[in-house]
Write a protein that holds these residues in place. Structure first.
Motif, PDB file in Angstrom:
ATOM      1  N   ALA A 109     -40.217  86.155  -6.925  1.00 48.57           N
ATOM      2  CA  ALA A 109     -38.762  86.158  -6.756  1.00 48.57           C
ATOM      3  C   ALA A 109     -38.088  85.447  -7.925  1.00 48.57           C
ATOM      4  N   ASN A 110     -36.858  85.842  -8.212  1.00 46.28           N
ATOM      5  CA  ASN A 110     -36.068  85.228  -9.274  1.00 46.28           C
ATOM      6  C   ASN A 110     -35.058  84.278  -8.635  1.00 46.28           C
ATOM      7  N   LEU A 111     -35.340  82.966  -8.746  1.00 41.86           N
ATOM      8  CA  LEU A 111     -34.458  81.936  -8.201  1.00 41.86           C
ATOM      9  C   LEU A 111     -33.857  81.096  -9.318  1.00 41.86           C
ATOM     10  N   ARG A 112     -33.682  81.698 -10.464  1.00 45.09           N
ATOM     11  CA  ARG A 112     -33.153  80.971 -11.623  1.00 45.09           C
ATOM     12  C   ARG A 112     -31.752  80.419 -11.300  1.00 45.09           C
ATOM     13  N   GLY A 113     -31.609  79.101 -11.445  1.00 42.64           N
ATOM     14  CA  GLY A 113     -30.311  78.472 -11.227  1.00 42.64           C
ATOM     15  C   GLY A 113     -29.890  78.384  -9.770  1.00 42.64           C
ATOM     16  N   ALA A 114     -30.792  78.662  -8.850  1.00 41.44           N
ATOM     17  CA  ALA A 114     -30.445  78.615  -7.430  1.00 41.44           C
ATOM     18  C   ALA A 114     -30.324  77.172  -6.949  1.00 41.44           C
ATOM     19  N   ILE A 115     -29.538  76.975  -5.898  1.00 39.99           N
ATOM     20  CA  ILE A 115     -29.383  75.661  -5.278  1.00 39.99           C
ATOM     21  C   ILE A 115     -30.254  75.629  -4.030  1.00 39.99           C
ATOM     22  N   LEU A 116     -31.257  74.758  -4.044  1.00 38.16           N
ATOM     23  CA  LEU A 116     -32.210  74.658  -2.936  1.00 38.16           C
ATOM     24  C   LEU A 116     -32.312  73.208  -2.458  1.00 38.16           C
ATOM     25  N   VAL A 117     -31.193  72.531  -2.441  1.00 37.89           N
ATOM     26  CA  VAL A 117     -31.160  71.136  -2.028  1.00 37.89           C
ATOM     27  C   VAL A 117     -31.486  71.025  -0.540  1.00 37.89           C
ATOM     28  N   LYS A 118     -32.498  70.226  -0.219  1.00 36.96           N
ATOM     29  CA  LYS A 118     -32.938  69.999   1.166  1.00 36.96           C
ATOM     30  C   LYS A 118     -33.347  71.298   1.867  1.00 36.96           C
ATOM     31  N   THR A 119     -33.742  72.296   1.090  1.00 31.46           N
ATOM     32  CA  THR A 119     -34.212  73.560   1.657  1.00 31.46           C
ATOM     33  C   THR A 119     -35.632  73.397   2.164  1.00 31.46           C
ATOM     34  N   GLU A 120     -35.932  73.987   3.324  1.00 34.25           N
ATOM     35  CA  GLU A 120     -37.277  73.884   3.880  1.00 34.25           C
ATOM     36  C   GLU A 120     -38.094  75.092   3.459  1.00 34.25           C
ATOM     37  N   LEU A 121     -39.131  74.827   2.658  1.00 34.34           N
ATOM     38  CA  LEU A 121     -40.008  75.877   2.141  1.00 34.34           C
ATOM     39  C   LEU A 121     -41.470  75.559   2.466  1.00 34.34           C
ATOM     40  N   LEU A 122     -41.707  74.929   3.598  1.00 29.53           N
ATOM     41  CA  LEU A 122     -43.058  74.561   3.979  1.00 29.53           C
ATOM     42  C   LEU A 122     -43.946  75.800   4.084  1.00 29.53           C
ATOM     43  N   ALA A 139     -36.086  69.004  -1.595  1.00 29.95           N
ATOM     44  CA  ALA A 139     -36.578  70.214  -0.927  1.00 29.95           C
ATOM     45  C   ALA A 139     -37.938  69.935  -0.295  1.00 29.95           C
ATOM     46  N   GLU A 140     -38.228  70.645   0.794  1.00 22.11           N
ATOM     47  CA  GLU A 140     -39.499  70.501   1.504  1.00 22.11           C
ATOM     48  C   GLU A 140     -40.433  71.617   1.044  1.00 22.11           C
ATOM     49  N   LEU A 141     -41.425  71.255   0.225  1.00 20.49           N
ATOM     50  CA  LEU A 141     -42.349  72.233  -0.347  1.00 20.49           C
ATOM     51  C   LEU A 141     -43.795  71.907   0.013  1.00 20.49           C
ATOM     52  N   GLY A 142     -43.992  71.211   1.101  1.00 18.52           N
ATOM     53  CA  GLY A 142     -45.339  70.854   1.510  1.00 18.52           C
ATOM     54  C   GLY A 142     -46.208  72.081   1.750  1.00 18.52           C
ATOM     55  N   ARG A 143     -47.421  72.065   1.166  1.00 16.01           N
ATOM     56  CA  ARG A 143     -48.400  73.142   1.310  1.00 16.01           C
ATOM     57  C   ARG A 143     -47.890  74.503   0.793  1.00 16.01           C
ATOM     58  N   ALA A 144     -46.810  74.501   0.041  1.00 14.24           N
ATOM     59  CA  ALA A 144     -46.304  75.762  -0.504  1.00 14.24           C
ATOM     60  C   ALA A 144     -47.217  76.282  -1.612  1.00 14.24           C
ATOM     61  N   LEU A 145     -47.246  77.606  -1.769  1.00 13.52           N
ATOM     62  CA  LEU A 145     -47.988  78.237  -2.855  1.00 13.52           C
ATOM     63  C   LEU A 145     -47.040  78.394  -4.034  1.00 13.52           C
ATOM     64  N   LEU A 146     -47.272  77.597  -5.072  1.00 16.69           N
ATOM     65  CA  LEU A 146     -46.379  77.551  -6.230  1.00 16.69           C
ATOM     66  C   LEU A 146     -47.157  77.830  -7.515  1.00 16.69           C
ATOM     67  N   ARG A 147     -48.143  78.643  -7.404  1.00 13.26           N
ATOM     68  CA  ARG A 147     -49.002  78.950  -8.549  1.00 13.26           C
ATOM     69  C   ARG A 147     -48.250  79.770  -9.600  1.00 13.26           C
ATOM     70  N   ASP A 148     -48.352  79.328 -10.851  1.00 15.20           N
ATOM     71  CA  ASP A 148     -47.739  80.021 -12.000  1.00 15.20           C
ATOM     72  C   ASP A 148     -46.211  80.066 -11.926  1.00 15.20           C
ATOM     73  N   ALA A 154     -35.784  72.503 -13.934  1.00 14.38           N
ATOM     74  CA  ALA A 154     -35.493  72.340 -12.509  1.00 14.38           C
ATOM     75  C   ALA A 154     -35.350  70.864 -12.144  1.00 14.38           C
ATOM     76  N   LYS A 155     -34.554  70.609 -11.122  1.00 15.67           N
ATOM     77  CA  LYS A 155     -34.408  69.256 -10.588  1.00 15.67           C
ATOM     78  C   LYS A 155     -35.246  69.165  -9.317  1.00 15.67           C
ATOM     79  N   LEU A 156     -36.293  68.331  -9.383  1.00 17.12           N
ATOM     80  CA  LEU A 156     -37.201  68.155  -8.254  1.00 17.12           C
ATOM     81  C   LEU A 156     -37.177  66.710  -7.765  1.00 17.12           C
ATOM     82  N   ASN A 157     -36.055  66.048  -7.976  1.00 23.75           N
ATOM     83  CA  ASN A 157     -35.922  64.660  -7.561  1.00 23.75           C
ATOM     84  C   ASN A 157     -36.157  64.535  -6.054  1.00 23.75           C
ATOM     85  N   GLY A 158     -37.106  63.707  -5.658  1.00 23.52           N
ATOM     86  CA  GLY A 158     -37.340  63.465  -4.246  1.00 23.52           C
ATOM     87  C   GLY A 158     -37.899  64.642  -3.478  1.00 23.52           C
ATOM     88  N   ALA A 159     -38.362  65.682  -4.178  1.00 25.34           N
ATOM     89  CA  ALA A 159     -38.914  66.853  -3.486  1.00 25.34           C
ATOM     90  C   ALA A 159     -40.253  66.494  -2.844  1.00 25.34           C
TER      91      ALA A 159
END
Length: 235
Positions: A109-122, A139-148, A154-159
């Motif tokens: 997916a293309n999420l360039r410049g998207a706002i995902l503040v406090k988004t749940e992506l578990l 953002a909640e990215l626990g156990r997410a598949l983020l390969r490649d 990106a701002k990942l402060n406190g993610a």
């Protein structure tokens, strides 16, 4: 009726008309700018549609197929996209603040410049996705598949990224201040130019000699690790 009274009533009606918010019509066909605020649209087949600039705040798309759809600039704040298919979807500059997207499939997916503040992506699958310039603060990215994934800028402060699969991820100059990387798989990831990453955040992560770290940081004792299974990432 006196003319001045009629004029006053007309003015009041106009004020009421302007002040009353438009009610979303959930029966409207998918189109750019559609207003489906809070609409229940579970288990729908909506792939390949144009939702550019759409108002989809609070819309429930749980288990729906939205693959290859274009959500550029759409308002998806608080939307429910749990287990939804968003393969090859375009979500550039979309506002997904506090959206619920656990186990969603966002492959490529293309999420360039998207706002995902406090988004749940578990446990969401974002393999090969573009998140360059996106805001993923807390953002909640626990156990997410983020390969490649492309995280450049990106701002990942406190993610929360504990146990996430980040193999081969390209972080560029992403900000990782306070990000939780406990047991994350960083093999092949390029973090050489990231900002805000501290040595303590690497403790317990999985990495090897293909992982690039910023100057001044060193591989923790948990490296090298041979496999995700050995790192207990799939529990």
């Amino acid at each position: 009726m006196p003319h001045h009274v009629k004029a006053l009533l007309t003015a009041l009606l106009l004020v009421v008309a302007v002040a009353t918010p438009a009610v979303a019509d959930c029966s409207d066909r998918p189109k750019a700018g559609v207003d489906w605020t809070n609409c229940p649209l579970l288990n729908k087949k909506l792939s390949g549609n144009n939702f550019r600039g759409a108002v989809l705040a609070g819309t429930n798309f749980t288990n729906s197929d939205l693959s290859r759809s274009d959500f550029t600039g759409a308002n998806l704040t608080g939307a429910y996209l749990i287990r939804s298919l968003l393969v090859d979807a375009i979500l550039a500059s979309a506002d997904l603040t506090k959206a619920m997207m656990s186990r969603a499939d966002l492959t490529h997916a293309n999420l360039r410049g998207a706002i995902l503040v406090k988004t749940e992506l578990l446990r969401a699958d974002l393999t090969g996705a573009t998140l360059a310039g996106s805001n993923l603060e807390k953002a909640e990215l626990g156990r997410a598949l983020l390969r490649d994934v492309d995280f450049a800028g990106a701002k990942l402060n406190g993610a929360y990224m504990a146990r996430a699969d980040l193999r081969g991820a390209q972080f560029g100059d992403a900000v990782l201040t306070g990000a939780d990387l406990n047991r994350a798989d960083l093999r092949g990831a390029d973090l050489a130019k990231v900002q805000g990453l501290e040595q303590a955040q690497l403790a317990g992560t999985c990495g090897d000699d293909t992982t690039r770290l910023p100057d001044g940081l060193v591989p923790p004792d948990s490296w090298p690790c041979a496999s995700r299974e050995d790192n207990d990432l799939d529990d």
